[in-house]
Enzyme design. Structure first.
Site, PDB file in Angstrom:
ATOM      1  N   THR A   1      -2.502   4.817   3.467  1.00  0.00           N
ATOM      2  CA  THR A   1      -1.565   5.944   3.573  1.00  0.00           C
ATOM      3  C   THR A   1      -0.775   5.803   4.867  1.00  0.00           C
ATOM      4  O   THR A   1       0.461   5.843   4.881  1.00  0.00           O
ATOM      5  CB  THR A   1      -2.337   7.277   3.574  1.00  0.00           C
ATOM      6  OG1 THR A   1      -3.200   7.320   2.441  1.00  0.00           O
ATOM      7  CG2 THR A   1      -1.375   8.453   3.527  1.00  0.00           C
TER       8      THR A   1
ATOM      9  N   ALA B   1      -9.995   0.793  -2.025  1.00  0.00           N
ATOM     10  CA  ALA B   1      -9.034   1.896  -1.893  1.00  0.00           C
ATOM     11  C   ALA B   1      -8.347   1.894  -0.524  1.00  0.00           C
ATOM     12  O   ALA B   1      -8.662   1.092   0.355  1.00  0.00           O
ATOM     13  CB  ALA B   1      -9.752   3.219  -2.124  1.00  0.00           C
ATOM     14  N   HIS B   2      -7.415   2.846  -0.369  1.00  0.00           N
ATOM     15  CA  HIS B   2      -6.591   2.889   0.845  1.00  0.00           C
ATOM     16  C   HIS B   2      -7.417   3.162   2.108  1.00  0.00           C
ATOM     17  O   HIS B   2      -8.377   3.903   2.111  1.00  0.00           O
ATOM     18  CB  HIS B   2      -5.473   3.922   0.711  1.00  0.00           C
ATOM     19  CG  HIS B   2      -5.928   5.309   0.415  1.00  0.00           C
ATOM     20  ND1 HIS B   2      -5.054   6.371   0.335  1.00  0.00           N
ATOM     21  CD2 HIS B   2      -7.156   5.837   0.188  1.00  0.00           C
ATOM     22  CE1 HIS B   2      -5.724   7.482   0.078  1.00  0.00           C
ATOM     23  NE2 HIS B   2      -6.995   7.169  -0.023  1.00  0.00           N
ATOM     24  N   ASN B   3      -7.010   2.474   3.185  1.00  0.00           N
ATOM     25  CA  ASN B   3      -7.596   2.632   4.517  1.00  0.00           C
ATOM     26  C   ASN B   3      -9.048   2.175   4.624  1.00  0.00           C
ATOM     27  O   ASN B   3      -9.734   2.499   5.590  1.00  0.00           O
ATOM     28  CB  ASN B   3      -7.468   4.074   5.011  1.00  0.00           C
ATOM     29  CG  ASN B   3      -6.020   4.466   5.268  1.00  0.00           C
ATOM     30  OD1 ASN B   3      -5.375   5.048   4.392  1.00  0.00           O
ATOM     31  ND2 ASN B   3      -5.519   4.146   6.439  1.00  0.00           N
TER      32      ASN B   3
ATOM     33  N   SER C   1     -11.008   5.080   2.977  1.00  0.00           N
ATOM     34  CA  SER C   1     -11.357   5.274   4.388  1.00  0.00           C
ATOM     35  C   SER C   1     -12.793   4.917   4.738  1.00  0.00           C
ATOM     36  O   SER C   1     -13.267   5.251   5.828  1.00  0.00           O
ATOM     37  CB  SER C   1     -11.066   6.719   4.820  1.00  0.00           C
ATOM     38  OG  SER C   1      -9.693   7.012   4.677  1.00  0.00           O
TER      39      SER C   1
END
Length: 344
Positions: free
Chosen positions: A221, A240-242, A260
């Site tokens: 993000t 997934a993101h981060n 995350s």
């Protein structure tokens, strides 16, 4: 491609017993060897096959002494298994060696290409892309704008690399992998409708990373999704993101890591493992296959189960899981006897 026993012995620093001019053009298991093939013997259990195989050359340990007459040429080395693995790597390099630009393909006039680059037919190279030396982009691969790819990295056919992604040296991105697609970010508005949160970060893959077929790594993000040096990802994995994955960690197929989460170094994560978001997994952690990780794990933890808990505790508990029907029957019988005693 054909190689003589003399050429192979030179690569492996081995000793030839037999005809140095014997030629081979393929590799084979010792039990399946045919004329013109090269095989190896490292496990004594397979020694009998050496006398019946039709292979032309076999790599054996230096201390091997045949008990019968052999019809094939031997190459003696310190460790036959390691030598054959080295030869496989060499063979693969030769087989996959490609240079040049095939047509039709699209390369932006702002892209910078290193030396000895290969770009296959129908590949797309976007604006301001930088490709290092000996990078290989196979047919139908996509490289978006502002992507940087380091020396000796290969994108196999159908791989997709979205904009702003940074990929290091000596990486392999296998067919169907998608690097840098949007992270899964939405927020409901006052009407309950999900509104997309723009994903403006990127993905960073450090050196020596392997990404399996149909594996997806989402862009952050904000900031970066980071896959550290030496990480190996199997097929059909979702990152997934981060997320950040520490160096030399290995994750098997069909696993998923939610947003995350930070995974440490030298971890081994089995197939079909689910890891929730916003947790931290320490270094040298082992997660057994089909486990669900729902909390942070300390260094050197070994876990199994859904939800995952200590591996030893899980195995001890499993004995009770299997005996639950018997235990339930015993309790029912005890209740029946107690009721009879109370009645009497």
């Amino acid at each position: 491609m054909k190689f003589t026993a003399e050429q192979i012995a030179e690569i492996l620093e081995g000793e030839i017993v037999g005809n140095p001019s014997t030629e081979v053009s393929t590799l084979a298991k010792i039990e399946d060897g045919q004329k013109g093939s090269l095989t190896f013997l490292s496990n004594p259990k397979y020694t009998n096959f050496l006398y019946s195989t039709k292979a032309s050359i076999a790599i054996v340990n230096k201390d091997f002494i045949p008990e019968k007459e052999l019809s094939l040429t031997l190459i003696k080395v310190a460790d036959a298994g390691s030598a054959f693995s080295k030869l496989l790597s060499y063979y693969n390099q030769v087989k996959l060696h490609k240079v040049g630009i095939e047509q039709p393909s699209f390369i932006s006039d702002t892209a910078q290409l290193g030396k000895e680059v290969y770009i296959g037919a129908f590949a797309y190279i976007g604006k301001n892309v930088t490709l290092g030396d000996r990078v290989k982009i196979y047919p139908n691969a996509y490289v978006g704008d502002n992507v940087t790819i380091g020396d000796n990295t290969t994108l196999f056919s159908g791989a997709k690399v979205y904009s702003e992604t940074v990929i290091g040296k000596n990486c392999n991105i296998n067919s169907g992998a998608i690097i840098g697609a949007d992270g899964f970010g939405f927020l409901p508005d006052e009407n309950g409708e999900q509104q997309k949160i723009p994903q403006i970060g990127n993905v960073i893959l450090e050196d020596n990373v392997e990404v399996g077929s149909a594996t997806t790594i989402d862009r952050a993000t904000l900031g970066s999704t980071i896959i550290r040096k030496g990480v190996k990802l199997d097929n059909l994995i979702q990152i997934a993101h981060n997320v950040e994955i520490g160096k030399n960690t290995v994750i098997a197929a069909q696993s998923g890591v939610a947003g995350s989460t930070k995974i440490g170094e030298n971890c081994l994560i089995g197939g079909q493992v689910a890891v929730i978001g916003h947790i931290k997994i320490g270094n040298n952690v082992r997660v057994q296959a089909t486990s669900g990780v729902a909390k942070s794990l300390k260094d050197n933890d070994v876990v199994q189960g859904y939800r995952a808990f200590n591996y030893g505790d899980y195995n001890r508990s499993y004995i009770h899981f299997k005996n639950l029907p018997k235990l339930a029957a015993r309790i029912t019988e005890m209740e029946k006897n107690l009721k009879q005693l109370t009645k009497n």
